[in-house]
Design an enzyme around this catalytic site. Sequence first.
Site, PDB file in Angstrom:
ATOM      1  N   ASP A  35       0.849  -1.185   0.000  1.00 28.27           N
ATOM      2  CA  ASP A  35       0.000   0.000   0.000  1.00 28.27           C
ATOM      3  C   ASP A  35       0.886   1.236   0.000  1.00 28.27           C
ATOM      4  O   ASP A  35       1.881   1.318   0.726  1.00 28.27           O
ATOM      5  CB  ASP A  35      -0.925  -0.007   1.225  1.00 28.27           C
ATOM      6  CG  ASP A  35      -2.074   0.970   1.081  1.00 28.27           C
ATOM      7  OD1 ASP A  35      -3.229   0.509   0.974  1.00 28.27           O
ATOM      8  OD2 ASP A  35      -1.819   2.203   1.065  1.00 28.27           O
ATOM      9  N   HIS A 101     -12.185  -1.369  -7.000  1.00 28.55           N
ATOM     10  CA  HIS A 101     -11.723  -2.643  -7.563  1.00 28.55           C
ATOM     11  C   HIS A 101     -11.440  -3.492  -6.328  1.00 28.55           C
ATOM     12  O   HIS A 101     -10.646  -3.087  -5.463  1.00 28.55           O
ATOM     13  CB  HIS A 101     -10.460  -2.409  -8.406  1.00 28.55           C
ATOM     14  CG  HIS A 101      -9.839  -3.633  -9.012  1.00 28.55           C
ATOM     15  ND1 HIS A 101      -9.523  -3.718 -10.357  1.00 28.55           N
ATOM     16  CD2 HIS A 101      -9.435  -4.812  -8.460  1.00 28.55           C
ATOM     17  CE1 HIS A 101      -8.961  -4.903 -10.610  1.00 28.55           C
ATOM     18  NE2 HIS A 101      -8.902  -5.585  -9.465  1.00 28.55           N
ATOM     19  N   HIS A 103     -10.357  -5.483  -3.257  1.00 25.02           N
ATOM     20  CA  HIS A 103      -9.009  -5.683  -2.708  1.00 25.02           C
ATOM     21  C   HIS A 103      -9.092  -6.033  -1.238  1.00 25.02           C
ATOM     22  O   HIS A 103      -9.937  -5.527  -0.516  1.00 25.02           O
ATOM     23  CB  HIS A 103      -8.131  -4.440  -2.900  1.00 25.02           C
ATOM     24  CG  HIS A 103      -8.720  -3.169  -2.361  1.00 25.02           C
ATOM     25  ND1 HIS A 103      -9.653  -2.435  -3.065  1.00 25.02           N
ATOM     26  CD2 HIS A 103      -8.530  -2.516  -1.194  1.00 25.02           C
ATOM     27  CE1 HIS A 103     -10.000  -1.373  -2.363  1.00 25.02           C
ATOM     28  NE2 HIS A 103      -9.346  -1.401  -1.212  1.00 25.02           N
ATOM     29  N   HIS A 105      -6.971  -5.770   2.254  1.00 22.40           N
ATOM     30  CA  HIS A 105      -5.830  -5.184   2.964  1.00 22.40           C
ATOM     31  C   HIS A 105      -5.285  -6.241   3.922  1.00 22.40           C
ATOM     32  O   HIS A 105      -6.062  -6.836   4.689  1.00 22.40           O
ATOM     33  CB  HIS A 105      -6.278  -4.003   3.838  1.00 22.40           C
ATOM     34  CG  HIS A 105      -6.826  -2.826   3.114  1.00 22.40           C
ATOM     35  ND1 HIS A 105      -6.104  -1.664   2.930  1.00 22.40           N
ATOM     36  CD2 HIS A 105      -8.052  -2.605   2.569  1.00 22.40           C
ATOM     37  CE1 HIS A 105      -6.857  -0.767   2.296  1.00 22.40           C
ATOM     38  NE2 HIS A 105      -8.050  -1.311   2.069  1.00 22.40           N
TER      39      HIS A 105
HETATM   40  P1  AMP Z   1      -9.630   1.429   0.188  1.00 19.43           P
HETATM   41  O1  AMP Z   1      -9.578   2.770   0.863  1.00 19.43           O
HETATM   42  O2  AMP Z   1     -10.083   0.292   1.058  1.00 19.43           O
HETATM   43  O3  AMP Z   1     -10.391   1.521  -1.125  1.00 19.43           O
HETATM   44  O4  AMP Z   1      -8.130   1.054  -0.157  1.00 19.43           O
HETATM   45  C1  AMP Z   1      -7.426   1.632  -1.214  1.00 19.43           C
HETATM   46  C2  AMP Z   1      -5.985   1.617  -0.806  1.00 19.43           C
HETATM   47  O5  AMP Z   1      -5.209   1.803  -1.964  1.00 19.43           O
HETATM   48  C3  AMP Z   1      -5.583   2.726   0.176  1.00 19.43           C
HETATM   49  O6  AMP Z   1      -5.094   2.142   1.371  1.00 19.43           O
HETATM   50  C4  AMP Z   1      -4.522   3.512  -0.578  1.00 19.43           C
HETATM   51  O7  AMP Z   1      -3.470   3.948   0.262  1.00 19.43           O
HETATM   52  C5  AMP Z   1      -4.048   2.497  -1.601  1.00 19.43           C
HETATM   53  N1  AMP Z   1      -3.488   3.048  -2.823  1.00 19.43           N
HETATM   54  C6  AMP Z   1      -3.963   4.068  -3.570  1.00 19.43           C
HETATM   55  N2  AMP Z   1      -3.206   4.263  -4.658  1.00 19.43           N
HETATM   56  C7  AMP Z   1      -2.213   3.336  -4.594  1.00 19.43           C
HETATM   57  C8  AMP Z   1      -1.089   3.015  -5.432  1.00 19.43           C
HETATM   58  N3  AMP Z   1      -0.831   3.692  -6.566  1.00 19.43           N
HETATM   59  N4  AMP Z   1      -0.266   2.012  -5.049  1.00 19.43           N
HETATM   60  C9  AMP Z   1      -0.514   1.327  -3.917  1.00 19.43           C
HETATM   61  N5  AMP Z   1      -1.561   1.566  -3.096  1.00 19.43           N
HETATM   62  C10 AMP Z   1      -2.390   2.562  -3.423  1.00 19.43           C
HETATM   63 ZN    ZN Z   2     -10.233  -2.463 -11.831  1.00 20.48          ZN
END
Ligand code: AMP
Ligand code: ZN
Length: 117
Positions: A35, A101, A103, A105
């Site tokens: 992340d 999308h 995911h 954590h």
């Molecule tokens: P959510 O808030 O559950 O949708 O999680 C999205 C996560 O993606 C957040 O924890 C962000 O810090 C992470 N994120 C956003 N852009 C990127 C990126 N380019 N590379 C890695 N993590 C990212």
């Molecule tokens: Zn996607």
Amino acid sequence: MAGEPQKDCLFCKIVEGHVPATIVRQTDTTVAFRDINPQAPVHILIIPKVHYDNAAALAAGAPEIAADVLREAQAVADDEKLESYRTVFNTGPGAGQTVFHAHAHILGGRGLQWPPG
Ligand code: AMP
Ligand code: ZN
């Protein structure tokens, strides 16, 4: 269409290699990367390569890939030598979902409070 790459989806772009990420593991169906804004010493995201808006949509549309994501959670934890860790799926903006999308954590490397905020 569910499962198809979405033009404006950040995580589809990471899958396609159009946006850089620190990838730690890949399988035929999943990608795991660090992340960009870690909330714990270890904070890794596991995504399906196919696009579904959230975990529930993934489980409904491609349950075998949802299982792959969960299997990868333990593989990531093993790689990172995490004895304990938390797996979080934020669903909906009110729960903090910002990337639509699916995911998981994976959070670990420090004591994690329960209940979470
Ligand atoms: P959510 O808030 O559950 O949708 O999680 C999205 C996560 O993606 C957040 O924890 C962000 O810090 C992470 N994120 C956003 N852009 C990127 C990126 N380019 N590379 C890695 N993590 C990212
Ligand atoms: Zn996607």
